[in-house]
Write an enzyme that holds these catalytic residues in place. Structure first.
Site, PDB file in Angstrom:
ATOM      1  CG  HIS A  90      -3.624  -6.402  -3.311  1.00 57.19           C
ATOM      2  ND1 HIS A  90      -3.254  -7.019  -4.487  1.00 57.19           N
ATOM      3  CD2 HIS A  90      -4.963  -6.215  -3.395  1.00 57.19           C
ATOM      4  CE1 HIS A  90      -4.319  -7.187  -5.253  1.00 57.19           C
ATOM      5  NE2 HIS A  90      -5.371  -6.706  -4.603  1.00 57.19           N
ATOM      6  NE  ARG A 143       0.761  -6.730 -11.176  1.00 56.62           N
ATOM      7  CZ  ARG A 143       0.593  -5.821 -10.226  1.00 56.62           C
ATOM      8  NH1 ARG A 143       1.386  -5.837  -9.160  1.00 56.62           N
ATOM      9  NH2 ARG A 143      -0.358  -4.908 -10.304  1.00 56.62           N
ATOM     10  CD  GLU A 178      -1.148  -2.729  -1.489  1.00 59.46           C
ATOM     11  OE1 GLU A 178      -0.314  -3.629  -1.249  1.00 59.46           O
ATOM     12  OE2 GLU A 178      -1.658  -2.538  -2.607  1.00 59.46           O
TER      13      GLU A 178
END
Length: 348
Positions: free
Chosen positions: A231, A161, A305
């Protein structure tokens, strides 16, 4: 999911659905990308994920392919000395003199979210085919904020990450770039522990990647009308603030209305459902890029997202890459045109 956990949930009357009985098999099975035939120089594909070398090759060829539309700038270098690029797309490529409003997109902060840079590059391609959206706006795209982490997620750990900076603990590497911005840094949803996946770093803007993005945003702060942080996953539009439930953004109504419009356009184009949510959308986090940009006074700031809500976790199936890019494209077309309308109403 273990039997004991399943039983516990059942005993507590908690509704649940098993999406995958062994997620490790999905994530640990070797992916086919080690044997791929690399793309020719400057070529892009959305049929599969592109490796770092292919992404760089595509980006670096853009100015020569589109000299009247594209300006490419190296904002800085990562800890492992990889370039962090800013692609500016502008009709007549006069970005240094223009007074056009800026729409700024940042992607690839979290290494494992491969569909984020893929979608950003999809947007770049569509913008270059759409002169009408370049007439009244300048588009600035940072397609891969975390190149070191991206490379590491391909070669060593698919679920990596953070970036790859060494820490005070010799066994632990990396800072979560989306916890390293200087707005309520170090508060909720972050960690002081270098081994944590949400390690906030030793101080705000400690990382070369976040410093590069900071400087790029501040350069056009007064012209920036919208900012999008890409994201995955969850199919959500999140708007500030992310660090608290106690404070509403002063433009919450406008933020919700714009996000609802973007979600409608996506639904109409692809059938995908995107949810709009404020500071309770997933969980509270502090030190994120979207809150920091919003604190500068940029009117429309979102974290988007991307897909999905299924069982593929961070490895969205490659057959959905283009569809996810289309989601972003539908949203950005709507956003760009709404900003044009707002500008015209203000002028009149």
């Amino acid at each position: 999911m273990s039997c004991s956990l399943s039983q516990k949930l059942a005993d507590e009357d908690v509704a649940f659905e098993v999406q995958s009985r062994d997620l490790s098999q999905l994530l640990l099975t070797p992916l086919p990308y080690g044997q791929i035939v690399e793309l020719p120089k400057g070529v892009v594909t959305f049929d599969r994920y592109m490796n770092y070398k292919e992404i760089m090759s595509y980006i670096e060829e853009l100015p020569s392919k589109y000299p009247d539309k594209v300006n490419l700038e190296e904002l800085g270098r990562s800890n492992e000395d990889r370039p962090i690029y800013l692609i500016t797309i502008n009709r007549n490529n006069n970005s240094r003199k223009t007074e056009k409003p800026v729409i700024f997109i940042e992607s690839g902060a979290h290494a494992r979210e491969w569909v984020s840079p893929a979608s950003a590059l999809y947007l770049v391609e569509r913008l270059l085919e759409s002169p009408s959206l370049l007439r009244n706006a300048e588009w600035r795209v940072v397609p891969l904020l975390n190149p070191d982490g991206y490379v590491y997620s391909w070669n060593h750990d698919r679920l990596w990450r953070k970036n790859r900076v060494p820490s005070s603990d010799p066994q632990c590497f990396g800072v979560d770039l989306n916890r390293n911005f200087a707005y309520h840094w170090g508060e909720v949803g972050s960690s002081t522990k270098p081994c944590s996946a949400i390690y906030q770093g030793p101080h705000p803007f400690s990382e070369p990647e976040t410093q590069a993005l900071r400087d790029a945003v501040l350069e056009v702060q007064n012209r920036t009308k919208a900012y999008l942080s890409l994201h995955s996953y969850g199919q959500l539009f999140l708007y500030p603030w992310g660090y608290t439930t106690a404070v509403n953004h002063s433009k919450t109504g406008e933020l919700v209305t714009m996000a609802e419009g973007m979600a409608r356009k996506i639904k109409s184009a692809s059938g995908a459902n995107y949810t709009i949510s404020g500071n309770t959308g997933i969980f509270l986090i502090a030190g994120a890029s979207d809150d920091w940009v919003a604190s500068l006074g940029v009117p429309f700031v979102y974290t988007m997202e991307l897909r999905d809500t299924g069982n593929s976790a961070f490895h969205l199936p490659e057959e959905l890459i283009a569809s996810t890019g289309e989601d972003l494209w539908a949203a950005m077309k709507y956003l760009g045109r709404q900003l044009e309308k707002k500008k015209k109403r203000k002028r009149n």
